[in-house]
Design a protein around this motif. Structure first.
Motif, mmCIF file in Angstrom:
data_model
loop_
_atom_site.group_PDB
_atom_site.id
_atom_site.type_symbol
_atom_site.label_atom_id
_atom_site.label_comp_id
_atom_site.label_asym_id
_atom_site.label_seq_id
_atom_site.Cartn_x
_atom_site.Cartn_y
_atom_site.Cartn_z
ATOM 1 N N GLU A 48 0.836 -1.202 0.000
ATOM 2 C CA GLU A 48 0.000 0.000 0.000
ATOM 3 C C GLU A 48 0.873 1.255 0.000
ATOM 4 O OE1 GLU A 48 -4.199 1.261 1.869
ATOM 5 O OE2 GLU A 48 -2.895 0.076 3.151
ATOM 6 N N HIS A 49 0.572 2.155 -0.920
ATOM 7 C CA HIS A 49 1.313 3.409 -1.079
ATOM 8 C C HIS A 49 0.680 4.462 -0.169
ATOM 9 C CE1 HIS A 49 2.580 6.852 -3.938
ATOM 10 N NE2 HIS A 49 3.602 6.519 -3.183
ATOM 11 N N VAL A 50 1.484 5.052 0.698
ATOM 12 C CA VAL A 50 0.987 6.065 1.624
ATOM 13 C C VAL A 50 2.031 7.171 1.734
ATOM 14 C CG1 VAL A 50 1.885 4.911 3.687
ATOM 15 C CG2 VAL A 50 -0.056 6.434 3.898
ATOM 16 N N LYS A 77 -3.357 9.440 0.852
ATOM 17 C CA LYS A 77 -3.299 8.127 0.225
ATOM 18 C C LYS A 77 -3.567 8.336 -1.264
ATOM 19 C CE LYS A 77 -4.740 3.484 1.222
ATOM 20 N NZ LYS A 77 -5.548 2.658 2.081
ATOM 21 N N PRO A 78 -2.506 8.410 -2.079
ATOM 22 C CA PRO A 78 -2.668 8.775 -3.482
ATOM 23 C C PRO A 78 -3.641 7.899 -4.268
ATOM 24 C CG PRO A 78 -0.370 8.802 -2.878
ATOM 25 C CD PRO A 78 -1.118 8.210 -1.726
ATOM 26 N N ALA A 79 -3.752 6.626 -3.952
ATOM 27 C CA ALA A 79 -4.624 5.732 -4.720
ATOM 28 C C ALA A 79 -6.100 5.925 -4.391
ATOM 29 C CB ALA A 79 -4.221 4.278 -4.486
ATOM 30 N N ARG A 80 -6.406 6.613 -3.305
ATOM 31 C CA ARG A 80 -7.798 6.834 -2.904
ATOM 32 C C ARG A 80 -8.102 8.319 -2.869
ATOM 33 N NH1 ARG A 80 -8.891 3.053 2.349
ATOM 34 N NH2 ARG A 80 -8.155 1.120 1.458
ATOM 35 N N GLU A 81 -9.314 8.646 -3.218
ATOM 36 C CA GLU A 81 -9.746 10.032 -3.092
ATOM 37 C C GLU A 81 -10.176 10.243 -1.646
ATOM 38 O OE1 GLU A 81 -11.517 12.012 -6.028
ATOM 39 O OE2 GLU A 81 -10.664 10.805 -7.624
ATOM 40 N N GLY A 82 -10.252 11.474 -1.231
ATOM 41 C CA GLY A 82 -10.701 11.731 0.126
ATOM 42 C C GLY A 82 -9.852 12.758 0.836
ATOM 43 N N GLY A 83 -8.809 13.237 0.186
ATOM 44 C CA GLY A 83 -8.033 14.308 0.774
ATOM 45 C C GLY A 83 -7.028 13.830 1.796
ATOM 46 N N SER A 84 -6.726 14.727 2.702
ATOM 47 C CA SER A 84 -5.698 14.488 3.709
ATOM 48 C C SER A 84 -6.327 14.346 5.080
ATOM 49 C CB SER A 84 -4.713 15.653 3.708
ATOM 50 O OG SER A 84 -4.134 15.785 2.440
#
Length: 172
Positions: A48-50, A77-84
């Motif tokens: 998982e890329h974080v 989390k670049p692979a998921r939308e939702g911000g920081s």
């Protein structure tokens, strides 16, 4: 808790566990930038890329209270939308509350779980990040599970450069 908040809780836990991992695991971390009190890090754990920026408190009160190191994270989390997502690792088990993060007189309630807390409202993330960029420091007031009141102060100097580096360089 919103679905966005649930989706991002896992990366905050990954960021914390990456810092506590063994030296071998550090090979999966890449420091993108160190500026002022902040460090931008790109990492992989379990495939998982974080990405996160991290800082340590400049002061911890009371100074004579024994506790593990604490850190303030902003995780993406670049692979998921939702911000920081803002999260704080305290270095001790938290009481149920109340706990607050204050920036330039603006207080944000925190939601504790174990030794970590997040902003109680996912809707506060953008406002808090804006204040991280314009503020000079922030204070986090909390109470331990043993009843000790603590105040940790973090410098915000270097946050903008570190976070900008994260947004530029950390891609899926």
């Amino acid at each position: 808790m919103t679905s966005t908040r649930k989706a991002l809780l896992h990366p905050a836990a990954i960021a914390a566990s990456l810092l506590a991992a063994t030296a071998a695991a550090h090979a999966d971390q890449k420091v993108l930038l160190e500026n002022g009190a902040w460090r931008a890090v790109e990492a992989t754990q379990g495939g998982e890329h974080v990405c996160f920026v991290i800082s340590s408190p400049t002061t911890r009160a009371p100074a004579d209270l024994k506790r593990d190191p604490g850190n303030l994270f902003v995780t993406t989390k670049p692979a998921r939308e939702g911000g920081s997502e803002v999260s704080i690792r305290f270095g001790y088990r938290l009481a149920a509350g109340p706990h607050t993060m204050t920036i330039d007189g603006r207080a944000f309630p925190l939601m504790p779980q174990g030794e970590t807390a997040w902003l109680q409202s996912a809707g506060d993330e953008k406002t808090a990040l804006s204040l991280f960029r314009s503020g000079r420091d922030l204070q986090i007031s909390a109470r331990s599970g043993r009843g000790n009141a603590t105040v940790d102060t973090y410098s915000l100097i270097g946050f903008s450069a570190a976070f900008d580096a994260l947004e530029r360089q950390c891609r899926p």
